[in-house]
Design a protein around this motif. Structure first.
Motif, PDB file in Angstrom:
ATOM      1  N   MET A 287     -28.242  70.600 -68.215  1.00  0.00           N
ATOM      2  CA  MET A 287     -27.823  71.280 -69.432  1.00  0.00           C
ATOM      3  C   MET A 287     -26.559  72.081 -69.165  1.00  0.00           C
ATOM      4  SD  MET A 287     -31.278  72.525 -71.230  1.00  0.00           S
ATOM      5  CE  MET A 287     -31.175  74.000 -70.234  1.00  0.00           C
ATOM      6  N   SER A 288     -26.374  73.119 -69.938  1.00  0.00           N
ATOM      7  CA  SER A 288     -25.075  73.783 -69.822  1.00  0.00           C
ATOM      8  C   SER A 288     -24.850  74.398 -68.433  1.00  0.00           C
ATOM      9  CB  SER A 288     -24.915  74.838 -70.911  1.00  0.00           C
ATOM     10  OG  SER A 288     -26.023  75.701 -70.894  1.00  0.00           O
ATOM     11  N   ILE A 289     -25.932  74.870 -67.802  1.00  0.00           N
ATOM     12  CA  ILE A 289     -25.739  75.465 -66.483  1.00  0.00           C
ATOM     13  C   ILE A 289     -25.328  74.393 -65.483  1.00  0.00           C
ATOM     14  CG2 ILE A 289     -26.990  76.515 -64.565  1.00  0.00           C
ATOM     15  CD1 ILE A 289     -28.235  78.377 -66.513  1.00  0.00           C
ATOM     16  N   HIS A 290     -25.929  73.239 -65.627  1.00  0.00           N
ATOM     17  CA  HIS A 290     -25.521  72.164 -64.712  1.00  0.00           C
ATOM     18  C   HIS A 290     -24.080  71.760 -64.955  1.00  0.00           C
ATOM     19  CE1 HIS A 290     -29.930  71.181 -63.790  1.00  0.00           C
ATOM     20  NE2 HIS A 290     -29.447  72.161 -63.081  1.00  0.00           N
ATOM     21  N   ASN A 291     -23.681  71.808 -66.209  1.00  0.00           N
ATOM     22  CA  ASN A 291     -22.275  71.519 -66.481  1.00  0.00           C
ATOM     23  C   ASN A 291     -21.378  72.488 -65.743  1.00  0.00           C
ATOM     24  OD1 ASN A 291     -22.930  69.495 -68.130  1.00  0.00           O
ATOM     25  ND2 ASN A 291     -22.766  70.673 -70.032  1.00  0.00           N
ATOM     26  N   THR A 292     -21.819  73.742 -65.664  1.00  0.00           N
ATOM     27  CA  THR A 292     -21.010  74.746 -64.968  1.00  0.00           C
ATOM     28  C   THR A 292     -20.803  74.318 -63.522  1.00  0.00           C
ATOM     29  OG1 THR A 292     -22.070  76.395 -66.332  1.00  0.00           O
ATOM     30  CG2 THR A 292     -20.832  77.201 -64.455  1.00  0.00           C
ATOM     31  N   ILE A 293     -21.885  73.866 -62.904  1.00  0.00           N
ATOM     32  CA  ILE A 293     -21.779  73.443 -61.502  1.00  0.00           C
ATOM     33  C   ILE A 293     -20.890  72.218 -61.402  1.00  0.00           C
ATOM     34  CG2 ILE A 293     -23.061  72.466 -59.585  1.00  0.00           C
ATOM     35  CD1 ILE A 293     -25.228  74.335 -60.069  1.00  0.00           C
ATOM     36  N   LEU A 294     -21.093  71.279 -62.297  1.00  0.00           N
ATOM     37  CA  LEU A 294     -20.326  70.044 -62.192  1.00  0.00           C
ATOM     38  C   LEU A 294     -18.840  70.295 -62.419  1.00  0.00           C
ATOM     39  CD1 LEU A 294     -22.735  67.523 -63.896  1.00  0.00           C
ATOM     40  CD2 LEU A 294     -22.268  67.836 -61.475  1.00  0.00           C
ATOM     41  N   ARG A 295     -18.549  71.158 -63.407  1.00  0.00           N
ATOM     42  CA  ARG A 295     -17.138  71.481 -63.650  1.00  0.00           C
ATOM     43  C   ARG A 295     -16.513  71.977 -62.358  1.00  0.00           C
ATOM     44  NH1 ARG A 295     -18.350  73.825 -68.444  1.00  0.00           N
ATOM     45  NH2 ARG A 295     -18.494  75.885 -67.524  1.00  0.00           N
ATOM     46  N   ALA A 296     -17.234  72.876 -61.680  1.00  0.00           N
ATOM     47  CA  ALA A 296     -16.675  73.457 -60.464  1.00  0.00           C
ATOM     48  C   ALA A 296     -16.542  72.389 -59.389  1.00  0.00           C
ATOM     49  CB  ALA A 296     -17.576  74.579 -59.989  1.00  0.00           C
TER      50      ALA A 296
ATOM     51  N   ALA B 197     -32.395  83.682 -60.682  1.00  0.00           N
ATOM     52  CA  ALA B 197     -32.250  84.535 -61.879  1.00  0.00           C
ATOM     53  C   ALA B 197     -31.267  83.917 -62.873  1.00  0.00           C
ATOM     54  CB  ALA B 197     -31.785  85.934 -61.476  1.00  0.00           C
ATOM     55  N   LEU B 198     -30.410  83.029 -62.391  1.00  0.00           N
ATOM     56  CA  LEU B 198     -29.434  82.370 -63.269  1.00  0.00           C
ATOM     57  C   LEU B 198     -29.893  80.966 -63.670  1.00  0.00           C
ATOM     58  CD1 LEU B 198     -26.105  83.439 -61.519  1.00  0.00           C
ATOM     59  CD2 LEU B 198     -27.179  84.417 -63.552  1.00  0.00           C
ATOM     60  N   GLY B 199     -31.033  80.568 -63.184  1.00  0.00           N
ATOM     61  CA  GLY B 199     -31.530  79.229 -63.519  1.00  0.00           C
ATOM     62  C   GLY B 199     -30.760  78.126 -62.816  1.00  0.00           C
ATOM     63  N   LEU B 200     -30.053  78.471 -61.737  1.00  0.00           N
ATOM     64  CA  LEU B 200     -29.283  77.455 -61.007  1.00  0.00           C
ATOM     65  C   LEU B 200     -30.155  76.819 -59.935  1.00  0.00           C
ATOM     66  CD1 LEU B 200     -25.962  79.439 -60.479  1.00  0.00           C
ATOM     67  CD2 LEU B 200     -26.424  77.681 -62.187  1.00  0.00           C
ATOM     68  N   GLU B 201     -30.054  75.528 -59.834  1.00  0.00           N
ATOM     69  CA  GLU B 201     -30.862  74.833 -58.834  1.00  0.00           C
ATOM     70  C   GLU B 201     -29.971  74.245 -57.749  1.00  0.00           C
ATOM     71  OE1 GLU B 201     -33.107  72.057 -61.176  1.00  0.00           O
ATOM     72  OE2 GLU B 201     -34.197  73.707 -62.138  1.00  0.00           O
ATOM     73  N   ASN B 202     -30.562  74.041 -56.579  1.00  0.00           N
ATOM     74  CA  ASN B 202     -29.845  73.444 -55.445  1.00  0.00           C
ATOM     75  C   ASN B 202     -28.602  74.236 -55.043  1.00  0.00           C
ATOM     76  OD1 ASN B 202     -31.724  71.396 -55.382  1.00  0.00           O
ATOM     77  ND2 ASN B 202     -30.580  70.183 -56.858  1.00  0.00           N
ATOM     78  N   ILE B 203     -28.751  75.539 -55.014  1.00  0.00           N
ATOM     79  CA  ILE B 203     -27.658  76.416 -54.621  1.00  0.00           C
ATOM     80  C   ILE B 203     -28.292  77.723 -54.136  1.00  0.00           C
ATOM     81  CG2 ILE B 203     -27.353  77.199 -57.033  1.00  0.00           C
ATOM     82  CD1 ILE B 203     -24.317  77.303 -56.421  1.00  0.00           C
TER      83      ILE B 203
ATOM     84  N   LYS C  23     -29.146  74.403 -46.982  1.00  0.00           N
ATOM     85  CA  LYS C  23     -30.179  73.375 -46.972  1.00  0.00           C
ATOM     86  C   LYS C  23     -29.552  72.054 -47.411  1.00  0.00           C
ATOM     87  CE  LYS C  23     -34.772  72.668 -48.808  1.00  0.00           C
ATOM     88  NZ  LYS C  23     -35.852  73.111 -49.651  1.00  0.00           N
ATOM     89  N   SER C  24     -30.037  70.968 -46.906  1.00  0.00           N
ATOM     90  CA  SER C  24     -29.512  69.649 -47.299  1.00  0.00           C
ATOM     91  C   SER C  24     -29.599  69.455 -48.796  1.00  0.00           C
ATOM     92  CB  SER C  24     -30.351  68.542 -46.657  1.00  0.00           C
ATOM     93  OG  SER C  24     -29.759  68.170 -45.475  1.00  0.00           O
ATOM     94  N   ASN C  25     -28.543  68.884 -49.345  1.00  0.00           N
ATOM     95  CA  ASN C  25     -28.431  68.603 -50.789  1.00  0.00           C
ATOM     96  C   ASN C  25     -28.159  69.841 -51.628  1.00  0.00           C
ATOM     97  OD1 ASN C  25     -28.721  65.828 -50.610  1.00  0.00           O
ATOM     98  ND2 ASN C  25     -30.938  66.070 -50.372  1.00  0.00           N
ATOM     99  N   PHE C  26     -27.924  70.975 -50.994  1.00  0.00           N
ATOM    100  CA  PHE C  26     -27.539  72.179 -51.734  1.00  0.00           C
ATOM    101  C   PHE C  26     -26.012  72.250 -51.788  1.00  0.00           C
ATOM    102  CE2 PHE C  26     -31.112  75.351 -52.421  1.00  0.00           C
ATOM    103  CZ  PHE C  26     -32.100  74.377 -52.440  1.00  0.00           C
ATOM    104  N   VAL C  27     -25.505  72.922 -52.838  1.00  0.00           N
ATOM    105  CA  VAL C  27     -24.056  73.101 -52.999  1.00  0.00           C
ATOM    106  C   VAL C  27     -23.496  73.843 -51.777  1.00  0.00           C
ATOM    107  CG1 VAL C  27     -22.292  74.226 -54.416  1.00  0.00           C
ATOM    108  CG2 VAL C  27     -24.261  73.124 -55.512  1.00  0.00           C
TER     109      VAL C  27
END
Ligand code: NIG
Ligand code: FE
Length: 414
Positions: free
Chosen positions: A1-10, A367-373, A377-381
């Motif tokens: 969703m929008s939070i994932h878009n934030t990660i992808l944009r970056a 707290a921000l609903g961000l995953e894999n960050i 850890k492997s597969n984390f940003v």
């Protein structure tokens, strides 16, 4: 969703992410449920993502381009999960008034406080808001912050709230940092609607939320539930709209008194409840049950010379995830340092340095609903910091000192 878009944009913003990096001869505080230190560690990064973490001696991948970190300590990038970085003007005058004895609530009732920042924020253009926020953002970046949450809440008209969020989004295009935004129109009633809180909720907070969401400007919805702001019922109405749109919620609650906002928000599935000095100990159980993060804001506690401490021991007893943030804002917390927030959380709230670091890494991401960050850890940003220190407790221990050696954002030195 929008939070994932934030990660992808970056992730796709910075060109050369395809190359691999291998960082070795370092100590890793992975922050997987605590420091979880790996001595003589190695991290491999591929395309902005951590692809391997562990003991150097166990690594079987390509070692041809190893970067030697000289035994330094590596942690995840720091995350400031609660800020009001975008605003106009300052409130140094109110600082003087408080030192002469006026309380935060008295100043607010007399037309100062949040409403005075609103005047300055409305007068500022979008560009002026961005220019004013940049040095504050740069101060965070300089100490290894890689993700920052920024709230609206000083515009208090639909257009001015949206202007603040556009400024926050612009900051993300000017610096190598992840920005997550929150709609905080339910922060204060503007003077033109004084005494008409319900009208403000119906005419500004709710329709503005829908508009800003449609413009892709919000990642979460926040509110201020307090005697000087909005009631539990008023905030709940805003939250119900957010939930309809599938936007995560969070709340400023139980900062100056206990109205029950934290429990209401948590039962509606809030990502976090923030401040919570006045939270009842028994309510920790509800936060735990709903997996709501408790965000502690020692900068506001310190600035307002609060005496009531958040119920840290009961949060611990119920295994509530605790995060820490600067709450950087012009009034109650003119603090633009995560490292100092960690020190204050330890000294004022008696968090351990380990809890403090978890509170500005993995738990802040939660707290921000961000995953894999937020963990090594492997597969984390691959947002991480290299520090010129031997032990992670040193991050909380020093006051006003920055031991950052290198900041890596999405796999790139930044
Ligand atoms: O998080 N508590 C409400 N909002 C801010 C204060 C903002 C201000 O005083 O300008 C806070 O402390
Ligand atoms: Fe705040």
């Amino acid at each position: 969703m929008s939070i994932h878009n934030t990660i992808l944009r970056a992730k796709f913003k910075w060109g050369s992410l395809l190359k691999k990096r291998v960082l070795a001869n370092c100590q890793l505080a992975t922050m997987e449920a605590g420091y979880n230190i790996i001595q003589e560690g190695l991290i491999e990064i591929s395309e902005g993502i951590i692809s391997w973490v562990g003991r150097e001696k166990d690594f079987t991948g390509d070692r041809s381009n190893i970067e030697d970190l000289g035994g330094r300590l590596v942690t995840p990038g720091l995350v400031d999960c609660h800020t009001h970085l975008v605003f106009g003007g300052d409130r140094a005058k109110e600082f003087e008034m408080r030192l002469e004895g006026a309380s935060y609530e008295e100043i607010s009732k007399a037309g100062g406080g949040i409403v005075s920042t609103t005047r300055a924020t409305r007068e500022a253009s979008l560009t002026e808001l961005v220019e004013a926020a940049l040095p504050r953002l740069d101060a965070l970046i300089a100490e290894g912050v890689t993700t920052v949450e920024i709230k609206s809440g000083y515009g208090l008209t639909i257009d001015d709230e949206i202007k603040m969020l556009r400024a926050a989004r612009q900051l993300a295009s000017l610096r190598k940092v992840r920005i997550v935004t929150s709609w905080l129109a339910a922060h204060a009633v503007p003077s033109e609607l004084k005494g008409k809180e319900d009208d403000y909720i119906d005419q500004v907070a709710i329709p503005g939320l829908i508009k800003a969401f449609n413009d892709n400007l919000i990642d979460a919805v926040d509110g201020f539930c307090e005697g000087i702001a909005f009631s539990v019922e008023q905030i709940e109405r805003v939250f119900r709209q957010a939930i309809k749109l599938n936007i995560p919620i969070k709340l400023h609650a139980e900062q100056l008194s206990n109205l029950g906002g934290a429990v209401m928000a948590s039962n509606l599935g809030a990502l976090s409840v923030d401040h919570i000095e006045y939270l009842d100990e028994k309510d920790s159980e509800i936060l735990a049950k709903n997996d709501t993060v408790a965000v502690l804001l020692p900068g506001a506690f310190y600035t307002l010379r609060e005496n009531k401490h958040p119920p840290v021991q009961s949060l611990r007893d119920h295994s509530v995830n605790i995060a820490i943030a600067s709450d950087g804002n012009p009034g109650s917390s003119p603090l633009f340092s995560v490292l100092l927030s960690m020190n204050m959380a330890c000294t004022l709230f008696r968090l351990t340095p380990e809890e403090a670091l978890l509170g500005v890494t993995y738990n802040a991401c939660k707290a921000l609903g961000l995953e894999n960050i937020g963990m090594l850890k492997s597969n984390f940003v691959a947002d991480l910091n290299v520090w010129d220190i031997k032990h992670p407790a040193e991050l909380s221990y020093r006051i006003g000192f920055n031991s950052l050696f290198k900041r890596i954002y999405g796999g790139e030195n930044a």
